[in-house]
Design a protein around this motif. Structure first.
Motif, PDB file in Angstrom:
ATOM      1  N   SER A  90       0.828  -1.204   0.000  1.00 35.45           N
ATOM      2  CA  SER A  90       0.000   0.000   0.000  1.00 35.45           C
ATOM      3  C   SER A  90       0.864   1.256   0.000  1.00 35.45           C
ATOM      4  O   SER A  90       0.594   2.213  -0.742  1.00 35.45           O
ATOM      5  CB  SER A  90      -0.920  -0.009   1.221  1.00 35.45           C
ATOM      6  OG  SER A  90      -1.669   1.189   1.294  1.00 35.45           O
ATOM      7  N   ALA A  91       1.922   1.261   0.820  1.00 37.51           N
ATOM      8  CA  ALA A  91       2.803   2.426   0.901  1.00 37.51           C
ATOM      9  C   ALA A  91       3.507   2.673  -0.427  1.00 37.51           C
ATOM     10  O   ALA A  91       3.613   3.823  -0.888  1.00 37.51           O
ATOM     11  CB  ALA A  91       3.821   2.225   2.015  1.00 37.51           C
ATOM     12  N   ILE A  92       3.980   1.607  -1.064  1.00 36.33           N
ATOM     13  CA  ILE A  92       4.698   1.761  -2.334  1.00 36.33           C
ATOM     14  C   ILE A  92       3.766   2.252  -3.427  1.00 36.33           C
ATOM     15  O   ILE A  92       4.133   3.105  -4.251  1.00 36.33           O
ATOM     16  CB  ILE A  92       5.369   0.428  -2.718  1.00 36.33           C
ATOM     17  CG1 ILE A  92       6.541   0.146  -1.754  1.00 36.33           C
ATOM     18  CG2 ILE A  92       5.858   0.447  -4.160  1.00 36.33           C
ATOM     19  CD1 ILE A  92       7.187  -1.207  -1.939  1.00 36.33           C
ATOM     20  N   GLN A  93       2.539   1.743  -3.453  1.00 36.01           N
ATOM     21  CA  GLN A  93       1.572   2.198  -4.453  1.00 36.01           C
ATOM     22  C   GLN A  93       1.302   3.693  -4.331  1.00 36.01           C
ATOM     23  O   GLN A  93       1.052   4.373  -5.337  1.00 36.01           O
ATOM     24  CB  GLN A  93       0.265   1.417  -4.311  1.00 36.01           C
ATOM     25  CG  GLN A  93       0.353  -0.021  -4.798  1.00 36.01           C
ATOM     26  CD  GLN A  93      -0.934  -0.787  -4.565  1.00 36.01           C
ATOM     27  OE1 GLN A  93      -1.801  -0.385  -3.785  1.00 36.01           O
ATOM     28  NE2 GLN A  93      -1.077  -1.926  -5.238  1.00 36.01           N
ATOM     29  N   ASN A  94       1.376   4.211  -3.090  1.00 40.03           N
ATOM     30  CA  ASN A  94       1.128   5.639  -2.846  1.00 40.03           C
ATOM     31  C   ASN A  94       2.414   6.442  -2.684  1.00 40.03           C
ATOM     32  O   ASN A  94       2.365   7.620  -2.321  1.00 40.03           O
ATOM     33  CB  ASN A  94       0.259   5.784  -1.594  1.00 40.03           C
ATOM     34  CG  ASN A  94      -1.131   5.206  -1.773  1.00 40.03           C
ATOM     35  OD1 ASN A  94      -1.901   5.660  -2.609  1.00 40.03           O
ATOM     36  ND2 ASN A  94      -1.449   4.175  -0.999  1.00 40.03           N
ATOM     37  N   GLU A  95       3.558   5.786  -2.953  1.00 41.12           N
ATOM     38  CA  GLU A  95       4.881   6.426  -2.833  1.00 41.12           C
ATOM     39  C   GLU A  95       5.065   7.065  -1.468  1.00 41.12           C
ATOM     40  O   GLU A  95       5.569   8.193  -1.346  1.00 41.12           O
ATOM     41  CB  GLU A  95       5.088   7.447  -3.956  1.00 41.12           C
ATOM     42  CG  GLU A  95       5.149   6.805  -5.334  1.00 41.12           C
ATOM     43  CD  GLU A  95       5.538   7.792  -6.422  1.00 41.12           C
ATOM     44  OE1 GLU A  95       5.935   8.921  -6.086  1.00 41.12           O
ATOM     45  OE2 GLU A  95       5.450   7.420  -7.603  1.00 41.12           O
ATOM     46  N   GLU A  96       4.650   6.351  -0.435  1.00 45.80           N
ATOM     47  CA  GLU A  96       4.792   6.818   0.940  1.00 45.80           C
ATOM     48  C   GLU A  96       6.000   6.161   1.597  1.00 45.80           C
ATOM     49  O   GLU A  96       6.528   5.156   1.117  1.00 45.80           O
ATOM     50  CB  GLU A  96       3.528   6.488   1.742  1.00 45.80           C
ATOM     51  CG  GLU A  96       2.283   7.179   1.208  1.00 45.80           C
ATOM     52  CD  GLU A  96       1.008   6.662   1.869  1.00 45.80           C
ATOM     53  OE1 GLU A  96      -0.037   7.320   1.715  1.00 45.80           O
ATOM     54  OE2 GLU A  96       1.055   5.605   2.521  1.00 45.80           O
ATOM     55  N   GLN A  97       6.415   6.739   2.720  1.00 45.10           N
ATOM     56  CA  GLN A  97       7.521   6.171   3.488  1.00 45.10           C
ATOM     57  C   GLN A  97       6.995   5.054   4.396  1.00 45.10           C
ATOM     58  O   GLN A  97       5.910   5.178   4.979  1.00 45.10           O
ATOM     59  CB  GLN A  97       8.184   7.261   4.348  1.00 45.10           C
ATOM     60  CG  GLN A  97       8.816   8.392   3.557  1.00 45.10           C
ATOM     61  CD  GLN A  97      10.065   7.948   2.818  1.00 45.10           C
ATOM     62  OE1 GLN A  97      10.697   6.963   3.170  1.00 45.10           O
ATOM     63  NE2 GLN A  97      10.415   8.692   1.769  1.00 45.10           N
TER      64      GLN A  97
END
Length: 291
Positions: free
Chosen positions: A186-193
């Motif tokens: 989920s984080a990678i899909q949203n380019e989050e840390q």
């Protein structure tokens, strides 16, 4: 000239008989070579490697039986001769106690995978490179380290990491392997840390571009290796099977390919292993004795 239908039927019948004879001969060869019993522990990495070895041994003409056990029972089964081999011995640290207990009763065939590792993992796009930097970037990570089962060894080490690096703004959040990878996706899909507890080999490194954070205090320890362990007497009883087990060696990247295949819905690890073996015959031939 067109062939008579009767001649055609005779030809097809002959082909069927020849094919059946070949299959029967192959089955007889497997029966003559005997059955190899492999034990393993239900870790994604060991499910992948054990099924690949099964497929290779079957290609060589052996029948293969698999038994899933706890780590302690897996080692004991080889020591007592109930299992012929395992390709799932994490040494020198993780399975050190088992090796100490039964090491004199088994045969260590050496490393089948080099480069296992534990640590904290972030997406490759993260600007953070070291565990020591986490506290100053705590807000970006929502103040949490996403972990797995609370009883897992890596979780205890991660709590030690928090103390050693004085990460006052970071908290270890337990869950499961599945919830950890879901949060990572989920984080990678949203380019989050995000920072998670990670280890190699794991299929997530085949799916996403990730990196380990530097661990200058070496809390997680150095790299380990996965070894193949055989029962005493296997070399004399089934020398060709022993030679295949002895030659089996691959990389974390190759294991990761199989592990990733096993993450698909309704995945069958055995069928995936057979497919991978079929598609990687150049490597497989290096494991098979010269005929």
């Amino acid at each position: 000239m067109k062939k008579h239908p009767l001649n055609r039927r005779i030809q097809l019948t002959g082909l069927a008989l020849a094919t059946g004879a070949a299959l029967t001969a192959g089955a007889a060869q497997a029966q003559d070579k005997g059955s190899v019993h492999l034990a393993y522990v239900e870790w994604a990495s060991e499910v992948a490697s054990t099924n690949v070895v099964r497929a290779v041994l079957e290609q060589a003409g052996y029948e293969v039986d698999l038994t899933s056990l706890s780590a302690a029972a897996m080692w004991q089964s080889v020591a007592t001769g109930d299992a012929d081999a395992i390709v799932a011995a994490w040494l020198p640290t993780t399975h050190a106690d088992y090796m100490e207990r039964v090491g004199d009763e088994v045969v260590n065939l050496g490393v089948n995978l080099d480069g296992t590792r534990l640590g904290l993992v972030v997406p490759a796009y993260s600007d953070v490179d070291s565990i020591a930097e986490l506290d100053e970037h705590a807000d970006a990570f929502n103040g949490k380290i996403t972990g797995i089962d609370p009883g897992a060894g890596i979780m205890g080490l991660t709590e030690e990491v928090v103390e050693t690096y004085e990460l006052e703004e970071m908290e270890v959040q337990s869950g499961s392997g599945a919830t950890m990878t879901a949060a990572l996706e989920s984080a990678i899909q949203n380019e989050e840390q995000i920072v998670v507890t990670g280890w190699t080999p794991h299929w997530m490194f085949a799916r996403w571009d990730l990196k380990y954070l530097d661990d200058p205090e070496n809390v997680y320890g150095g790299a380990e290796q996965i070894h193949t362990i055989a029962r005493q007497g296997l070399e004399e009883d089934m020398p060709e099977a022993y030679a295949i087990l002895d030659a089996f060696e691959w990389t974390p990247e190759q294991m990761g390919e199989v592990m990733l295949m096993n993450q698909a819905d309704d995945a069958d690890p055995y069928e995936n292993a057979k497919q991978w073996v079929e598609e990687n015959q150049d490597l497989v031939q290096e494991w098979l004795p010269e005929s």
